[in-house]
Design an enzyme around this catalytic site. Structure first.
Site, PDB file in Angstrom:
ATOM      1  N   SER A 199       0.867  -1.177   0.000  1.00  0.00           N
ATOM      2  CA  SER A 199       0.000   0.000   0.000  1.00  0.00           C
ATOM      3  C   SER A 199       0.903   1.226   0.000  1.00  0.00           C
ATOM      4  O   SER A 199       2.074   1.137   0.398  1.00  0.00           O
ATOM      5  CB  SER A 199      -0.888   0.005   1.251  1.00  0.00           C
ATOM      6  OG  SER A 199      -1.567   1.239   1.398  1.00  0.00           O
ATOM      7  N   TYR A 239      -2.659  -1.173  10.160  1.00  0.00           N
ATOM      8  CA  TYR A 239      -2.499  -1.441   8.731  1.00  0.00           C
ATOM      9  C   TYR A 239      -1.168  -0.891   8.236  1.00  0.00           C
ATOM     10  O   TYR A 239      -0.414  -1.586   7.547  1.00  0.00           O
ATOM     11  CB  TYR A 239      -3.667  -0.805   7.978  1.00  0.00           C
ATOM     12  CG  TYR A 239      -3.686  -1.040   6.493  1.00  0.00           C
ATOM     13  CD1 TYR A 239      -3.973  -2.298   5.973  1.00  0.00           C
ATOM     14  CD2 TYR A 239      -3.465   0.002   5.604  1.00  0.00           C
ATOM     15  CE1 TYR A 239      -4.024  -2.516   4.599  1.00  0.00           C
ATOM     16  CE2 TYR A 239      -3.515  -0.201   4.223  1.00  0.00           C
ATOM     17  CZ  TYR A 239      -3.792  -1.459   3.732  1.00  0.00           C
ATOM     18  OH  TYR A 239      -3.844  -1.659   2.373  1.00  0.00           O
TER      19      TYR A 239
END
Length: 263
Positions: free
Chosen positions: A140, A153
């Site tokens: 990401s 995350y």
């Protein structure tokens, strides 16, 4: 590189990026192994593929790291070899640090980091024996710079970069390649499925995610990056500029992210 006559293993293939990627790659002359927890959803994805007879379903949970060796053996036996593992499976998180249970942090690390690492380590000897193999890791932009309300995350995605950069260095001599794909906002259900402070699903879409790249557009860009064997690829809209801003000034990216609407 090409996908011709290759066997490609995709995790997180039941929805979102993994589903769209499976359908797109099925149009090439290659074999696919598709994995996720939900077998019924994988059957539907297989039925949507251009050549379902060349698609093998292997269902499992990334959190079950102690049985990855067996999954790797099953995957190899499906078509005789595996040439590429696309580590796409994972979950996200949306909650303030102060409110987030440590169990949520642990869950993100178990699935997004340790699950991916365990599966890759299980397949690594096969790549070394063949003196060929390609790990593609869907990280990401949050693996390059952070954002509020995504602490667990961000931590898991940052960890993936550390591990796979080391793997690339150690096994360059074995012709093992690593591509880290760093999506920005992509219009999938990742926000709806994201864990909140108590571990329950957010169950709603983020406005930023909804306005993100359409998944088919993202997948086309991802495939191009894989073909070029890029070390890292940043795929999104203007949010990808954050990677370069952080290189220039960590203080500036802090200020810009703090001012942006991230929920």
């Amino acid at each position: 590189m090409t996908f011709d006559n290759k066997t490609i293993w995709i995790t997180g293939a039941s929805s979102g990026i993994g589903k769209a990627l499976s359908i797109a790659l099925s149009k090439y002359n290659c074999n696919l192994i598709i994995s996720a927890r939900r077998l019924e959803a994988l059957e539907k994805v297989k039925g949507m593929c251009a050549h379902p007879e060349r698609v093998f379903i292997l269902g499992f949970d990334l959190a079950e790291t102690n049985i990855m060796q067996q999954h790797a053996k099953t995957a190899i036996s499906a078509f005789g070899r595996v040439d590429m593992l696309i580590n796409n499976g994972g979950i996200s998180q949306r909650s303030p640090i102060i409110e987030t249970s440590i169990d949520v942090d642990r869950k993100l690390m178990e699935v997004d980091y340790l699950g991916t690492v365990a599966l890759s380590k299980a397949l690594l000897p096969h790549f070394i024996a063949n003196q060929s193999g390609h790990f593609v890791v869907v990280s990401s932009l949050m693996g390059k710079f952070s954002s509020p309300y995504r602490s667990a995350y961000c931590g898991a995605k940052h960890a993936l970069h550390g591990f796979f950069d080391a793997l690339r260095l150690e096994h360059d001599k074995d012709q093992v390649r690593v591509t880290l794909i760093c999506p920005g906002f992509v219009n999938t259900n990742i926000a709806r499925n994201a864990l909140t402070a108590d571990g329950s699903a957010q169950a709603r879409q983020d406005s930023k995610t909804e306005k993100g790249l359409e998944v088919k557009v993202f997948v086309n860009k991802m495939i191009k990056a894989i073909k070029k064997e890029k070390f890292e690829a940043y795929i999104g809209q203007t949010e990808t500029l954050g990677v370069y801003v952080k290189r220039l000034s960590p203080r500036l990216i802090h200020w810009l992210v703090k001012r942006s609407a991230v929920r």
